[in-house]
Write a protein that holds these residues in place. Structure first.
Motif, PDB file in Angstrom:
ATOM      1  N   ALA A 159       0.887  -1.163   0.000  1.00 27.95           N
ATOM      2  CA  ALA A 159       0.000   0.000   0.000  1.00 27.95           C
ATOM      3  C   ALA A 159       0.927   1.215   0.000  1.00 27.95           C
ATOM      4  CB  ALA A 159      -0.888  -0.009   1.232  1.00 27.95           C
ATOM      5  N   PHE A 160       0.892   1.979  -1.083  1.00 23.46           N
ATOM      6  CA  PHE A 160       1.837   3.092  -1.203  1.00 23.46           C
ATOM      7  C   PHE A 160       1.082   4.367  -1.583  1.00 23.46           C
ATOM      8  CE2 PHE A 160       1.812   3.541  -5.815  1.00 23.46           C
ATOM      9  CZ  PHE A 160       1.270   2.345  -6.215  1.00 23.46           C
ATOM     10  N   ALA A 161       1.760   5.483  -1.534  1.00 24.71           N
ATOM     11  CA  ALA A 161       1.167   6.744  -1.979  1.00 24.71           C
ATOM     12  C   ALA A 161       1.359   6.841  -3.499  1.00 24.71           C
ATOM     13  CB  ALA A 161       1.841   7.925  -1.270  1.00 24.71           C
ATOM     14  N   PHE A 162       0.315   6.591  -4.338  1.00 15.69           N
ATOM     15  CA  PHE A 162      -1.075   6.412  -3.938  1.00 15.69           C
ATOM     16  C   PHE A 162      -1.670   5.255  -4.729  1.00 15.69           C
ATOM     17  CE2 PHE A 162       0.097  10.810  -3.356  1.00 15.69           C
ATOM     18  CZ  PHE A 162      -0.228  11.003  -2.021  1.00 15.69           C
ATOM     19  N   VAL A 219       4.121   6.157   3.885  1.00 18.45           N
ATOM     20  CA  VAL A 219       3.386   6.654   5.053  1.00 18.45           C
ATOM     21  C   VAL A 219       2.264   5.686   5.424  1.00 18.45           C
ATOM     22  CG1 VAL A 219       3.917   9.071   4.555  1.00 18.45           C
ATOM     23  CG2 VAL A 219       1.841   8.038   3.597  1.00 18.45           C
ATOM     24  N   GLN A 220       1.514   6.042   6.450  1.00 21.08           N
ATOM     25  CA  GLN A 220       0.438   5.169   6.916  1.00 21.08           C
ATOM     26  C   GLN A 220      -0.744   5.187   5.949  1.00 21.08           C
ATOM     27  OE1 GLN A 220      -0.148   5.423  11.104  1.00 21.08           O
ATOM     28  NE2 GLN A 220      -2.215   4.612  11.007  1.00 21.08           N
ATOM     29  N   HIS A 221      -1.239   4.000   5.631  1.00 20.02           N
ATOM     30  CA  HIS A 221      -2.412   3.841   4.765  1.00 20.02           C
ATOM     31  C   HIS A 221      -3.366   2.864   5.435  1.00 20.02           C
ATOM     32  CE1 HIS A 221      -0.298   5.728   1.388  1.00 20.02           C
ATOM     33  NE2 HIS A 221       0.752   5.003   1.711  1.00 20.02           N
ATOM     34  N   SER A 222      -4.425   2.524   4.693  1.00 19.07           N
ATOM     35  CA  SER A 222      -5.231   1.392   5.145  1.00 19.07           C
ATOM     36  C   SER A 222      -5.621   0.559   3.939  1.00 19.07           C
ATOM     37  CB  SER A 222      -6.447   1.833   5.963  1.00 19.07           C
ATOM     38  OG  SER A 222      -7.534   2.144   5.124  1.00 19.07           O
ATOM     39  N   PHE A 223      -6.076  -0.643   4.238  1.00 19.55           N
ATOM     40  CA  PHE A 223      -6.451  -1.613   3.204  1.00 19.55           C
ATOM     41  C   PHE A 223      -7.851  -2.075   3.556  1.00 19.55           C
ATOM     42  CE2 PHE A 223      -6.458  -6.102   1.729  1.00 19.55           C
ATOM     43  CZ  PHE A 223      -6.049  -5.957   0.413  1.00 19.55           C
ATOM     44  N   HIS A 224      -8.824  -1.426   2.927  1.00 21.75           N
ATOM     45  CA  HIS A 224     -10.219  -1.735   3.219  1.00 21.75           C
ATOM     46  C   HIS A 224     -10.851  -2.354   1.977  1.00 21.75           C
ATOM     47  CE1 HIS A 224     -14.555  -0.193   4.041  1.00 21.75           C
ATOM     48  NE2 HIS A 224     -14.421  -1.472   4.319  1.00 21.75           N
ATOM     49  N   VAL A 225     -11.278  -3.593   2.096  1.00 22.90           N
ATOM     50  CA  VAL A 225     -11.928  -4.268   0.980  1.00 22.90           C
ATOM     51  C   VAL A 225     -13.435  -4.159   1.174  1.00 22.90           C
ATOM     52  CG1 VAL A 225     -12.150  -6.412  -0.335  1.00 22.90           C
ATOM     53  CG2 VAL A 225      -9.973  -5.849   0.777  1.00 22.90           C
ATOM     54  N   THR A 228     -16.619  -6.527   2.763  1.00 30.03           N
ATOM     55  CA  THR A 228     -16.029  -7.522   3.655  1.00 30.03           C
ATOM     56  C   THR A 228     -15.714  -6.775   4.957  1.00 30.03           C
ATOM     57  OG1 THR A 228     -13.673  -7.111   3.253  1.00 30.03           O
ATOM     58  CG2 THR A 228     -14.815  -8.519   1.666  1.00 30.03           C
ATOM     59  N   ASN A 229     -15.278  -7.514   5.964  1.00 28.44           N
ATOM     60  CA  ASN A 229     -14.833  -6.810   7.161  1.00 28.44           C
ATOM     61  C   ASN A 229     -13.309  -6.686   7.202  1.00 28.44           C
ATOM     62  OD1 ASN A 229     -14.485  -9.477   7.586  1.00 28.44           O
ATOM     63  ND2 ASN A 229     -15.476  -9.561   9.587  1.00 28.44           N
ATOM     64  N   ILE A 230     -12.676  -6.739   6.026  1.00 32.96           N
ATOM     65  CA  ILE A 230     -11.239  -6.480   5.970  1.00 32.96           C
ATOM     66  C   ILE A 230     -11.021  -4.972   5.991  1.00 32.96           C
ATOM     67  CG2 ILE A 230      -9.128  -6.741   4.624  1.00 32.96           C
ATOM     68  CD1 ILE A 230     -10.431  -9.125   3.225  1.00 32.96           C
ATOM     69  N   ASN A 231     -10.380  -4.503   7.024  1.00 31.13           N
ATOM     70  CA  ASN A 231     -10.078  -3.076   7.148  1.00 31.13           C
ATOM     71  C   ASN A 231      -8.825  -2.961   7.993  1.00 31.13           C
ATOM     72  OD1 ASN A 231     -10.156  -0.331   7.073  1.00 31.13           O
ATOM     73  ND2 ASN A 231     -11.956  -0.116   8.377  1.00 31.13           N
ATOM     74  N   VAL A 232      -7.701  -2.891   7.313  1.00 28.28           N
ATOM     75  CA  VAL A 232      -6.421  -3.031   7.997  1.00 28.28           C
ATOM     76  C   VAL A 232      -5.651  -1.720   7.974  1.00 28.28           C
ATOM     77  CG1 VAL A 232      -4.274  -4.348   8.059  1.00 28.28           C
ATOM     78  CG2 VAL A 232      -6.345  -5.413   7.193  1.00 28.28           C
ATOM     79  N   GLN A 233      -5.129  -1.369   9.083  1.00 26.21           N
ATOM     80  CA  GLN A 233      -4.222  -0.238   9.200  1.00 26.21           C
ATOM     81  C   GLN A 233      -2.855  -0.678   8.667  1.00 26.21           C
ATOM     82  OE1 GLN A 233      -6.188   1.965  10.150  1.00 26.21           O
ATOM     83  NE2 GLN A 233      -4.785   3.669  10.470  1.00 26.21           N
ATOM     84  N   VAL A 234      -2.296   0.082   7.750  1.00 34.48           N
ATOM     85  CA  VAL A 234      -0.997  -0.298   7.174  1.00 34.48           C
ATOM     86  C   VAL A 234       0.048   0.730   7.600  1.00 34.48           C
ATOM     87  CG1 VAL A 234       0.245  -0.927   5.083  1.00 34.48           C
ATOM     88  CG2 VAL A 234      -2.224  -1.300   5.202  1.00 34.48           C
ATOM     89  N   ILE A 235       0.977   0.261   8.402  1.00 38.69           N
ATOM     90  CA  ILE A 235       1.948   1.156   9.020  1.00 38.69           C
ATOM     91  C   ILE A 235       3.337   0.852   8.458  1.00 38.69           C
ATOM     92  CG2 ILE A 235       3.002   1.798  11.234  1.00 38.69           C
ATOM     93  CD1 ILE A 235       0.260   0.731  12.466  1.00 38.69           C
ATOM     94  N   GLU A 294      -7.223   5.939   5.446  1.00 37.04           N
ATOM     95  CA  GLU A 294      -6.315   6.717   6.289  1.00 37.04           C
ATOM     96  C   GLU A 294      -5.792   7.876   5.456  1.00 37.04           C
ATOM     97  OE1 GLU A 294      -5.528   5.695   9.520  1.00 37.04           O
ATOM     98  OE2 GLU A 294      -4.440   7.604   9.704  1.00 37.04           O
ATOM     99  N   TYR A 295      -6.033   9.112   5.888  1.00 36.43           N
ATOM    100  CA  TYR A 295      -5.562  10.243   5.086  1.00 36.43           C
ATOM    101  C   TYR A 295      -4.051  10.158   4.930  1.00 36.43           C
ATOM    102  CZ  TYR A 295      -4.589  14.632   3.047  1.00 36.43           C
ATOM    103  OH  TYR A 295      -4.127  15.587   2.180  1.00 36.43           O
ATOM    104  N   CYS A 296      -3.580  10.149   3.672  1.00 38.16           N
ATOM    105  CA  CYS A 296      -2.170   9.887   3.437  1.00 38.16           C
ATOM    106  C   CYS A 296      -1.524  10.897   2.503  1.00 38.16           C
ATOM    107  CB  CYS A 296      -1.989   8.471   2.904  1.00 38.16           C
ATOM    108  SG  CYS A 296      -3.021   8.094   1.472  1.00 38.16           S
TER     109      CYS A 296
END
Ligand code: CUA
Length: 160
Positions: free
Chosen positions: A77-80, A104-110, A113-120, A143-145
């Motif tokens: 997960a990268f910008a952008f 930077v910090q992103h998220s991975f929300h599918v 589904t209930n996949i909603n992951v903070q990506v650090i 996640e605002y990135c």
């Protein structure tokens, strides 16, 4: 006097028992939810040098691997955006995603589904999911990135 102390002790015991009962109920409930919902709680799967994500190791080669009847996906997960650009899975098979960020910090929300992951950056997130319906699933960043945040979208495809 003795009688009073006796009553207090009884109340204490009742409260201790109540406390233990609540803890037991809580543990059973959490166990039940994990079993019935499928465990989609992301877990930390290790640390990684964010400056090397694009250069070496599994994430330098973002991909979907088939392992027996299951899939393993290494996702950046990268910008952008997200890599690999395209992910395809057969319905009904377990997918384990490993996700990290090189910047930077992103998220991975599918979606759906209930996949909603903070990506650090510096950490590898792991989440497993079994898609039960074929179709296209949008992937978005919650996640605002930065300037391209709103355009940080992709999709994955679940085939029948
Ligand atoms: Cu990545 Cu918002």
């Amino acid at each position: 006097m003795e009688h009073q102390e006796y009553i207090i002790e009884r109340y204490e015991r009742a409260w201790i028992f109540f406390g233990l009962a609540m803890i037991t109920v809580f543990i059973i409930l959490v166990g039940y939810l994990m079993l019935t919902m499928g465990n989609t709680n992301p877990v930390g799967a290790g640390r990684i040098d964010a400056t090397k994500v694009r250069i070496e190791g599994d994430f330098a080669n973002p991909r979907v691997e088939q392992v027996g009847n299951e899939y393993v996906a290494y996702v950046q997960a990268f910008a952008f955006g997200y890599l690999p650009a395209e992910m395809r899975f057969k319905v009904g098979r377990k997918v384990t995603f490993y996700i990290t960020s090189p910047d930077v910090q992103h998220s991975f929300h599918v979606h759906n589904t209930n996949i909603n992951v903070q990506v650090i950056p510096g950490e590898i997130a792991k989440v497993s999911y079994t898609f039960t319906r074929p179709g296209e699933y949008p992937i978005i960043c919650n996640e605002y990135c930065g300037i391209g945040h709103a355009n940080m979208i992709n999709k994955l495809i679940v085939e029948p």
